[in-house]
Design a protein around this motif. Structure first.
Motif, PDB file in Angstrom:
ATOM      1  N   ARG A  24      39.480  47.019  40.909  1.00  0.00           N
ATOM      2  CA  ARG A  24      40.017  45.646  40.738  1.00  0.00           C
ATOM      3  C   ARG A  24      38.745  44.404  40.691  1.00  0.00           C
ATOM      4  O   ARG A  24      38.700  43.700  39.775  1.00  0.00           O
ATOM      5  CB  ARG A  24      41.052  45.192  41.823  1.00  0.00           C
ATOM      6  N   ALA A  25      37.813  44.908  41.552  1.00  0.00           N
ATOM      7  CA  ALA A  25      36.435  43.843  41.663  1.00  0.00           C
ATOM      8  C   ALA A  25      35.838  44.064  40.385  1.00  0.00           C
ATOM      9  O   ALA A  25      35.248  42.866  39.817  1.00  0.00           O
ATOM     10  CB  ALA A  25      35.755  44.333  43.005  1.00  0.00           C
ATOM     11  N   LEU A  26      35.679  44.930  39.721  1.00  0.00           N
ATOM     12  CA  LEU A  26      34.955  45.279  38.587  1.00  0.00           C
ATOM     13  C   LEU A  26      35.777  44.531  37.268  1.00  0.00           C
ATOM     14  O   LEU A  26      35.087  44.013  36.474  1.00  0.00           O
ATOM     15  CB  LEU A  26      34.759  46.755  38.006  1.00  0.00           C
ATOM     16  N   LEU A  27      37.231  44.687  37.433  1.00  0.00           N
ATOM     17  CA  LEU A  27      37.834  44.039  36.285  1.00  0.00           C
ATOM     18  C   LEU A  27      37.853  42.582  36.376  1.00  0.00           C
ATOM     19  O   LEU A  27      37.780  41.949  35.371  1.00  0.00           O
ATOM     20  CB  LEU A  27      39.444  44.736  36.642  1.00  0.00           C
ATOM     21  N   GLU A  28      37.891  42.042  37.600  1.00  0.00           N
ATOM     22  CA  GLU A  28      37.638  40.652  37.912  1.00  0.00           C
ATOM     23  C   GLU A  28      36.382  39.884  37.522  1.00  0.00           C
ATOM     24  O   GLU A  28      36.101  38.600  37.196  1.00  0.00           O
ATOM     25  CB  GLU A  28      37.900  40.129  39.176  1.00  0.00           C
ATOM     26  N   ASN A  29      35.353  40.812  37.431  1.00  0.00           N
ATOM     27  CA  ASN A  29      34.042  40.530  36.988  1.00  0.00           C
ATOM     28  C   ASN A  29      33.639  40.555  35.347  1.00  0.00           C
ATOM     29  O   ASN A  29      32.419  40.244  34.966  1.00  0.00           O
ATOM     30  CB  ASN A  29      32.874  41.126  37.797  1.00  0.00           C
ATOM     31  N   THR A  30      34.691  40.988  34.693  1.00  0.00           N
ATOM     32  CA  THR A  30      34.494  41.081  33.230  1.00  0.00           C
ATOM     33  C   THR A  30      34.303  39.623  32.517  1.00  0.00           C
ATOM     34  O   THR A  30      35.055  38.467  32.840  1.00  0.00           O
ATOM     35  CB  THR A  30      35.541  41.746  32.565  1.00  0.00           C
ATOM     36  N   GLN A  31      34.012  39.670  31.121  1.00  0.00           N
ATOM     37  CA  GLN A  31      33.779  38.313  30.466  1.00  0.00           C
ATOM     38  C   GLN A  31      35.181  37.674  30.108  1.00  0.00           C
ATOM     39  O   GLN A  31      35.443  36.636  30.094  1.00  0.00           O
ATOM     40  CB  GLN A  31      32.795  38.329  29.235  1.00  0.00           C
ATOM     41  N   LEU A  32      36.028  38.706  29.587  1.00  0.00           N
ATOM     42  CA  LEU A  32      37.485  38.171  29.313  1.00  0.00           C
ATOM     43  C   LEU A  32      38.251  37.944  30.283  1.00  0.00           C
ATOM     44  O   LEU A  32      39.249  36.757  30.226  1.00  0.00           O
ATOM     45  CB  LEU A  32      38.070  39.363  28.660  1.00  0.00           C
ATOM     46  N   PHE A  33      37.986  38.148  31.553  1.00  0.00           N
ATOM     47  CA  PHE A  33      38.728  37.686  32.860  1.00  0.00           C
ATOM     48  C   PHE A  33      38.209  36.259  32.969  1.00  0.00           C
ATOM     49  O   PHE A  33      39.429  35.534  33.490  1.00  0.00           O
ATOM     50  CB  PHE A  33      38.362  38.524  34.075  1.00  0.00           C
ATOM     51  N   LYS A  34      37.298  35.968  32.527  1.00  0.00           N
ATOM     52  CA  LYS A  34      36.983  34.308  32.920  1.00  0.00           C
ATOM     53  C   LYS A  34      37.304  33.359  31.715  1.00  0.00           C
ATOM     54  O   LYS A  34      37.157  32.227  31.924  1.00  0.00           O
ATOM     55  CB  LYS A  34      35.354  34.288  32.895  1.00  0.00           C
ATOM     56  N   ARG A  35      37.986  33.936  30.494  1.00  0.00           N
ATOM     57  CA  ARG A  35      38.112  33.183  29.203  1.00  0.00           C
ATOM     58  C   ARG A  35      39.398  32.341  29.518  1.00  0.00           C
ATOM     59  O   ARG A  35      40.427  32.810  30.126  1.00  0.00           O
ATOM     60  CB  ARG A  35      38.296  33.993  28.060  1.00  0.00           C
ATOM     61  N   PRO A  36      39.578  31.146  29.111  1.00  0.00           N
ATOM     62  CA  PRO A  36      40.737  30.325  29.214  1.00  0.00           C
ATOM     63  C   PRO A  36      41.784  30.957  28.413  1.00  0.00           C
ATOM     64  O   PRO A  36      41.393  31.706  27.296  1.00  0.00           O
ATOM     65  CB  PRO A  36      40.398  29.097  28.650  1.00  0.00           C
TER      66      PRO A  36
END
Length: 263
Positions: A24-36
């Motif tokens: 989960r931590a790795l998923l939360e660190n992806t670029q798309l996770f941060k997109r609006p």
């Protein structure tokens, strides 16, 4: 064990396996996770036709719908047709999809994306956000009220919207919570897989106007959409009717043109 229990057991094993591969931590660190995110609800409310087109390779009721077209081609065709949102089925066992389909779709279009999946675990919500989904589907028939609440709170904290799918008034009343913005009524009977749009028509008066109403399954005629719009529906999820064509995007465009005649 009924079909829903079988699906849930299979999905639980799949989730456990995926957790071992990608944390989960790795998923939360992806670029798309941060997109609006894009708002599916706003897109539907501001539209004159409210079509959510679906990428769907197969289903339990139809083993082969369209397995040959690249995901990117399908979703670009839908986007060019002017649909309000695109639903992407990511279940492998029953629908032949995968999580990478969301990634491919996100890279191809700027249209709101709905991850359509048997979501049972917070991990799947994080996974949806990290692959570019803007909304998730929650099935009232597979989740307890507290599970729907917890998953909805998490999705909302990521800026995502929730489409709660119900089949009748009992499911709606026990499952609805403040975090839900869209309510989908499934016209398909999961016992015999038959569809009847009267299910949506009968449910219309029971769903308050504060929710964006979406009718799902068995929609294959512009006249049906017009009747459902008159009943208060603003969204119409259509998959098989488009996907059975060699060019789903053109099929969606033709359908939307028919709907515009009612405007």
């Amino acid at each position: 064990m009924n079909i829903l229990e079988t699906i849930a057991a299979n999905k639980a094993r799949e989730i456990a396996f995926r957790k071992k591969i990608i944390s989960r931590a790795l998923l939360e660190n992806t670029q798309l996770f941060k997109r609006p995110t894009f708002s599916l609800a706003d897109s539907l409310v501001s539209s004159e036709f409210g079509i959510i087109a679906e990428h769907k390779r197969r289903s339990p009721s139809r083993p082969i719908i369209n397995q040959s077209l690249p995901v990117a081609d399908v979703v670009q065709g839908y986007a060019n047709a002017g649909v309000c949102g695109i639903s992407v089925l990511t279940d492998t066992t029953y629908f032949g999809g995968c999580i990478d389909d969301i990634l491919i779709a996100r890279s191809a279009v700027a249209t709101p994306l709905l991850r359509k999946e048997f979501i049972l675990d917070e991990y799947q919500v994080v996974e949806a956000k990290s692959t570019g989904a803007d909304a998730i589907l929650l099935l009232a028939c597979m989740l307890k009220p507290y599970e729907i609440k917890n998953l909805s709170v998490l999705a909302m904290s990521f800026g995502m919207e929730i489409l709660l799918e119900v089949r009748d008034l009992e499911e709606f009343e026990r499952s609805i919570c403040p975090e839900i913005s869209l309510v989908g009524v499934n016209n398909r009977n999961l016992k015999d897989f038959k569809t009847d749009v009267r299910t949506s028509l009968e449910m219309a008066e029971h769903i308050p106007s504060e929710f964006v109403k979406v009718s799902e399954s068995g929609i294959n005629d512009a006249n049906i959409v017009h009747e459902l719009r008159q009943a208060g529906y603003q969204g119409f999820l259509i998959g098989e009717h488009f996907m059975k064509n060699e060019n789903p995007g053109l099929a969606a465009r033709a359908f939307i043109n028919e709907l515009m005649a009612f405007a």
